[in-house]
Design an enzyme around this catalytic site. Structure first.
Site, short mmCIF file in Angstrom:
data_model
loop_
_atom_site.label_atom_id
_atom_site.label_comp_id
_atom_site.label_asym_id
_atom_site.label_seq_id
_atom_site.Cartn_x
_atom_site.Cartn_y
_atom_site.Cartn_z
N GLU A 40 88.47 88.46 17.03
CA GLU A 40 87.54 88.05 18.09
C GLU A 40 88.26 87.57 19.35
O GLU A 40 87.61 87.12 20.29
CB GLU A 40 86.59 86.97 17.56
CG GLU A 40 85.60 87.53 16.54
CD GLU A 40 84.86 86.45 15.77
OE1 GLU A 40 85.48 85.40 15.52
OE2 GLU A 40 83.69 86.66 15.41
N LYS A 51 93.58 86.93 16.46
CA LYS A 51 93.02 85.79 15.74
C LYS A 51 93.15 85.97 14.23
O LYS A 51 93.51 85.05 13.51
CB LYS A 51 91.55 85.64 16.12
CG LYS A 51 90.84 84.46 15.51
CD LYS A 51 89.36 84.52 15.88
CE LYS A 51 88.59 83.33 15.31
NZ LYS A 51 87.14 83.53 15.42
N GLN A 52 92.79 87.14 13.77
CA GLN A 52 92.82 87.38 12.34
C GLN A 52 93.00 88.87 12.10
O GLN A 52 92.82 89.67 13.01
CB GLN A 52 91.52 86.90 11.69
CG GLN A 52 90.30 87.74 12.03
CD GLN A 52 89.04 87.20 11.36
OE1 GLN A 52 88.34 86.37 11.91
NE2 GLN A 52 88.77 87.67 10.16
N TRP A 72 79.72 87.79 7.67
CA TRP A 72 80.39 88.85 6.91
C TRP A 72 81.46 88.27 5.98
O TRP A 72 81.94 88.94 5.07
CB TRP A 72 80.98 89.93 7.82
CG TRP A 72 82.24 89.56 8.56
CD1 TRP A 72 82.38 88.58 9.48
CD2 TRP A 72 83.53 90.18 8.43
NE1 TRP A 72 83.67 88.54 9.95
CE2 TRP A 72 84.41 89.52 9.33
CE3 TRP A 72 84.03 91.23 7.67
CZ2 TRP A 72 85.75 89.87 9.47
CZ3 TRP A 72 85.38 91.58 7.81
CH2 TRP A 72 86.22 90.89 8.70
N ASP A 73 81.79 87.00 6.19
CA ASP A 73 82.68 86.28 5.28
C ASP A 73 82.28 86.49 3.83
O ASP A 73 83.12 86.61 2.94
CB ASP A 73 82.61 84.76 5.55
CG ASP A 73 82.92 84.37 6.96
OD1 ASP A 73 82.65 85.17 7.87
OD2 ASP A 73 83.40 83.25 7.16
#
Lengths: 777, 777
Positions: free
Chosen positions: B485, B597-598, B357-358
């Site tokens: 994640e 994480k993000q 999905w990046d």
């Protein structure tokens, strides 16, 4: 369910050879003697589908771990029970033709496992293409008296011809594990010798460095006379044996006795291993086949005296329960505390032969009730692994000890985070086994010497694993997987929270008990573990403020947070073609469904009958059981026991049937991989704890028995606090024969009664004392 | 952070050879041209640690999946970008000594990547044990003009001796993938030919059946004169080449030009592949090295005109952003809609070269703003995979389409249930890219022709994936993994629920828009997909009753249910030695912590600036950012953009720095595996969407720019609705040069202004229009 095998109370009989079902039969006809075991594969060559597995207890291989993405905390290896040298092999030929059941025509096939005597026989008539008819009969046993030894007999009779029979007994180290990740060979040859009357093959595992010496001696007889044909030695890589030919008259029987000794470096120093193995072989050869057989039978008889359970009026049930007891006794006898009970025993490679919580939760009471010393060894096994359990917790950044989900030597072998890191309730079952042992035997010596140290470390684990939530002023346990593995990574699993708080409580109580009784021992322990009053206060706080999810409206405990947010469906609403779910649904769908793999809340209610009344049990059972697919072989037995406690007798029997003949009738269609060893204990418990309603409360033995409508009665034997009791349950009475020990006061149907050594006490039933409740469903 | 490379606006310069950091340098000095690429490993033999990777776009191998326990729905294979024939190889020897930088003494080492020209050079003086000094220089480029071609030049000069130099140019198909599970060879040789002036090697993958022809021609020069020494052919298995010796005087330069053509069966029929490859090689040889070089430089210049971004006053930043743009352009130019952007491009094997999905979430806007046709091809890539996405959803028992988490050909390649089955928000980013394209370009033809079909299937997926909870009268999404994640299998991830409901809404709106504008096209689609009014009503119901977790007290959205039950900690409270957490903490500990994480909630706020006001953004940023460890390379850029939007300029710059030179400075200590291609786009976005505050709202281009205190200004070019604009941002003004297209009205600092083709418009800043808010933390 189709009954494949002939029904007999003591024997499993197969009357037709079905190559398509060969792996299934191989599983069923497995033999073991705690030290070693093998599947029911054939002595002679077989070119059809087969899983020829020969296994040695405690001999494992650290195979590489297969894992998608490695995560910190994962083990580097998965230990595997390792397929070891095949010692049953005997090639057979008549004239130019070799015997191979995948190729040859046969008739009158019969394979029979005699459970009473612990012996497998197989016979058939081989009809050769040239018209030759040859009767063949194979017998094997693994000595329960001397567990390094095994024997087999091969009998060949030319029925309608005279000719040359060729026999090639051999040992073959060139074996692989079916569950090897990389089809890697786990063994390398160390040495081999083929002498005139013995042969030796020594193999060593490549990584774990187990050395195994396997030796054989053979004798040949024509009818009753020993013969000595010339032998041609076979000494190929990883293989030793002899080939010999014998001229046999029509109707004459050629018999081969092959005696085997297997010794491993687990038990003996490598330096003298070969000599020890040969000495055992020589001793066996001096005794001879008949004497070895007699010795083995004596030991089998003794085991059955301890652990038999008879059922009157239902041959299928009788065969089923005896098969289960037989496999349990073949797998683990408690002689070696370094061993434990693999989920498949010696009957297959699945689950790698590791130790799971199955041992404490399901197998332990069977051994505890029949032979408490064996149970003590099972506890001691975990004590031996305490240091590694501490290391395992530390690796996750936690205090105390976390026992591995799967282990063979104390290290974690499993590699799914949602199981390894999260299915931590296993620690609870280990504490519970200590409690059970102490409560049942009344012997606190294990608790004082070993158990308390384990309990303290388990408590430390829980205390570091809980999360205090200030908004709620409660302790939570986040991110766990309960016994129901069809939900992963949930918060506040009721069972896990219950086991955690109970463990803390039992540890505090045990510390107090020991303080009163064995103060000095306690002081040493406290000093050694650095146990601090503030730690104990913290434990008390956690007990007081543990959060337990529940649904007040339904009067039930909630399996875990948000379980009730799922779409609610009953198993009865499912299309039967979709069962078992784990073979038909994506994992995603299973996880998001409300279907339960095995008892979870109910597992907790099973463990603590004194804490929850029957009405509470009934409400939870009525809610959860219809949502449970029982896709763990461990599930049905617990549910059966609870159904008995509630009084749902039909349901109890229905669930009992799912455990009792799980493997014989291949209920889950997966017995090809091996039998469900740890669930076998469950069927025994479904009778003893369920139908017979046996409990020990505050040191007092209690029974609340009934007889399922399908049976006339049943009986079993237990060892309780220095006594041996034989209990015979009939619908209208209980008879207790006390075989040894002092007089005992116990409760039957809530009434106190006294048994005397050597006496038979009869307690008549009173109808009102056997609770009857309307059946569910 | 240590700056390893020389700082230059257009070049990456390494002035010392560090064998311990060789893999890192190999990653940094990678080259590619969309069709093929290779790491910066050496032409000559090298016996030290190295990852010699040569990759071909779209050529993959379905390697076996490594997985702990297989679950229904898992893919059978993991596709891997495959290391293919090494075509740069040239063995070099002087006298009896072979050149090998792991063994030889060298001085004056210099390696230089010229980003402007797309060329890698390397030079050093080799000091032989015998006192011989030899100057060596290597140059290579992969033609951006004709992407089947590559060239390299090797120049060798004996500095203090005259003697025989030996050169062996070769092609070598005997290569392995470092990330192969079983160290399996993926290739087999099909054919090889060594002619007098060309050599050909044809290899085929064992499973995926890609055939690749690689051909080479070489020319040798002594100083400027071509020489023709006799060549000894090399024709070993999987290897072709020649060996030749040239007598060279002291100070004379021996030059080797090696021209390469690589053609694959992805592009040409297998039958004629060899001839096509040789024809390309002959064409290249006829042009010669210098002409090929000129052609390549022209194309590089054109690419830079489109996509360069200049920064005044900060050489480090300038070098960093150019490196990122360079790698993006080397990896994907949009010529081939069957290709996509692997997370490592051609610079390493990690993540298998698959599409994540990046692409939509991070890379897409870079291409959209600089060359919308390229972006359209990225959308079309997903359209081509729609059928497989439908099959993927069906495999999970769901409707519509679920795009894979990782793919190379439309099939799912990843094998962790918590990602594959649960990280379904990826579907949202794919819908969002369609929206972004349509909104930015004002061109609804993609939406009508392809996009709507994708949107309908995505909406069907969401409609089947939600759970209606009657007690709450709300729709829930259970069992998901959000962009963070570091939590798995959570319920009601705010971002996922937001993307799901938004997708349904955008689909309904698009259907309505298309109904008004292109009714016939819509009718065909509705008929083909069997779209039903009741389906649309269900979508509307889900939009209306979607549940969004929030914490009213803190005025924030809750990342997912029970996030706030975790122990709350800030990253600033962590011991820096424990960072990054994924290298120090067990997975268990990470999952149970509140560390992120993000961007997760913030990712949603980033996507929908018009839906949430700045105050709401600030509260959520203030809460979540201090709990975010940014251990995804994708995280910092989104946070930087949001910080810019809030007015946290210091924070925005700090976070920008983490993305801008992530690889050059090896910030995460993992560039050995390859560069972080997809995060490189993020640093571009942090400038354009962040510092420059660029947005398109209702078809109108808006900028709200500022200049970070560390810079003097910056400029970049965008393509917007048929126009090309060059934007130069300074603290006190914005200059817009319109290079092409019609006049445009846009908003700068909230003020409407008009640009004219060929003109330069200057908009002076007004201090009050640049929002300033007190910085956080």
């Amino acid at each position: 369910m189709k009954v494949k095998f002939g029904v007999d109370e003591w024997r499993i009989i197969e009357q037709e050879f079905d190559p398509a079902a060969n792996r299934f039969s191989e599983s069923i006809f497995s033999l073991g003697n705690e030290h070693m075991g093998l599947r029911g594969f054939f002595e002679e060559d077989y070119s059809g589908d087969s899983l020829p597995g020969t296994y040695l207890a405690g001999v494992f291989y650290p195979d590489k771990t297969r894992v998608g993405w490695w995560k910190i905390g994962y083990p580097e290896f998965f230990a595997k029970m390792i397929n070891s040298a095949n010692w049953i092999g005997v090639k057979i030929a008549s004239g130019g033709a070799s015997l191979d059941l995948a190729q040859c025509r046969i008739r009158d096939f019969r394979r029979e496992l005699d459970m009473k005597e612990g012996r497998l026989t197989r016979s058939f008539v081989w009809s050769g293409a040239d018209g030759r008819e040859t009767a063949c009969c194979f017998t094997r046993f693994l000595s329960m008296a001397e567990n390094n030894l095994a024997c087999l007999a091969v009998e060949i009779t030319p029925l309608n011809y005279a000719g040359t029979l060729s026999l090639t007994p051999y040992l073959d180290g060139d074996v692989v594990n079916e569950d090897a990740n990389y089809a890697e060979q786990f063994w390398e040859e160390v040495a081999q010798t083929v002498a005139s009357d013995w042969a030796l093959l020594v193999m060593r595992t490549k990584k774990s460095e187990f050395t195994v010496a396997t030796a054989m001696a053979v004798q040949l007889f024509l009818d009753r006379d020993e013969v000595f044909p010339s032998r041609e030695a076979i000494a190929a890589p990883q293989k030793v044996g002899w080939s010999c030919e014998v001229q046999v008259e029509q109707g004459q029987k050629l018999t081969l006795h092959k005696l085997i000794a297997v010794c491993t470096s687990r038990d003996y120093p490598v330096a003298g291993l070969n000599e020890i193995c040969l000495a055992k072989l020589r001793g066996a050869a001096a005794q001879g086949y008949a004497a070895l057989w007699a010795e083995h039978r004596r030991e089998m008889t003794r085991k059955w005296e301890e652990s038999d359970l008879t059922i009157r009026g239902d041959h299928l049930a009788q065969q089923g329960i005896r098969y289960n007891i037989f496999q349990l006794n073949q797998t683990y006898t408690g002689k070696d505390p370094r061993l434990n009970i693999g989920p498949k025993g010696f009957t297959g490679e699945k689950y790698g032969g590791g130790t799971y919580w199955d041992t404490e939760a399901f197998c332990f009471p069977f051994y505890l009730y029949t032979d408490p010393e064996v149970a003590r060894n099972l506890l001691y096994y975990r004590y031996l692994h305490l240091q590694r359990a501490r290391e395992n917790a530390a690796q996750l950044g936690l205090k105390g000890a976390l026992y591995p989900m799967v282990t063979v030597d104390g290290r974690e072998c499993h590699n799914e985070w949602e199981i390894t890191f999260e299915e931590i309730h296993r620690n609870g079952a280990i504490a519970y086994a200590i409690y059970q042992y102490t409560e049942y035997t009344g012997d606190s010596s294990y608790l004082i010497q070993y158990g308390l140290e384990v309990l303290v470390e388990l408590s430390r684990f829980w205390a570091s694993r809980v999360t205090y939530q200030p908004r709620r002023d409660q302790y939570l346990i986040l991110g766990v997987t309960g016994p129901n593995e069809y939900e992963n990574n949930v918060n506040n699993n009721w069972y896990t929270n219950t086991m955690a708080a109970w463990t803390l409580e039992y540890t505090l109580n045990s510390l107090e008990t020991v303080r009163r009784g064995a103060g000095a021992a306690l002081e040493r322990l406290v000093a050694r573990l650095g146990l601090d009053p503030s730690e104990l206060r913290q434990w008390a706080a956690i007990i007081a403020k543990m959060y337990y999810p529940r649904c007040e409206a339904a009067g039930i405990f909630e399996q875990n947070d948000q379980y009730l947010d799922k779409e609610m469906q009953l198993v009865s609403e499912l299309d039967p073609a979709e069962l078992p779910l784990n073979k038909h649904w994506s994992w995603d769908r299973i996880l998001r469904s409300n279907f339960i793999k095995q008892a979870d809340v109910l597992q907790g209610l099973y463990f603590f009958p004194e804490r929850f009344d029957r009405e509470c049990l009934r409400r939870n059972f009525d809610f959860y059981e219809p949502r449970t697919v029982h896709e763990s072989s461990l599930s049905a037995s617990v549910h059966s026991i609870l159904a008995s406690r509630i009084g749902y007798r039909d349901k109890a029997y229905e669930l009992y049937l799912r455990t009792a003949r799980l493997d014989l009738d291949n209920y889950n269609a997966d017995t090809d991989d091996g039998v469900h060893l740890t669930s076998m204990a469950g069927s025994w418990l479904a009778i003893v704890q369920g139908f017979a309603g046996m409990l020990v409360r505050e040191g007092r033995l209690q029974l609340n028995p009934y007889v399922p409508a399908q049976w006339q009665g049943y009986s079993f034997q237990i060892a309780f606090r220095g006594r041996k009791l034989k209990l015979e349950i009939a619908a209208d009475r209980v008879c207790i024969r006390q075989l040894s020990g002092e007089a005992l006061s116990l409760d039957i149907w809530g009434r106190e009664c006294l048994t005397q050594p050597g006496q038979r006490t009869v307690i008549p039933a009173r109808p009102e004392s056997a609770p009857r409740v309307q059946d569910a469903g």
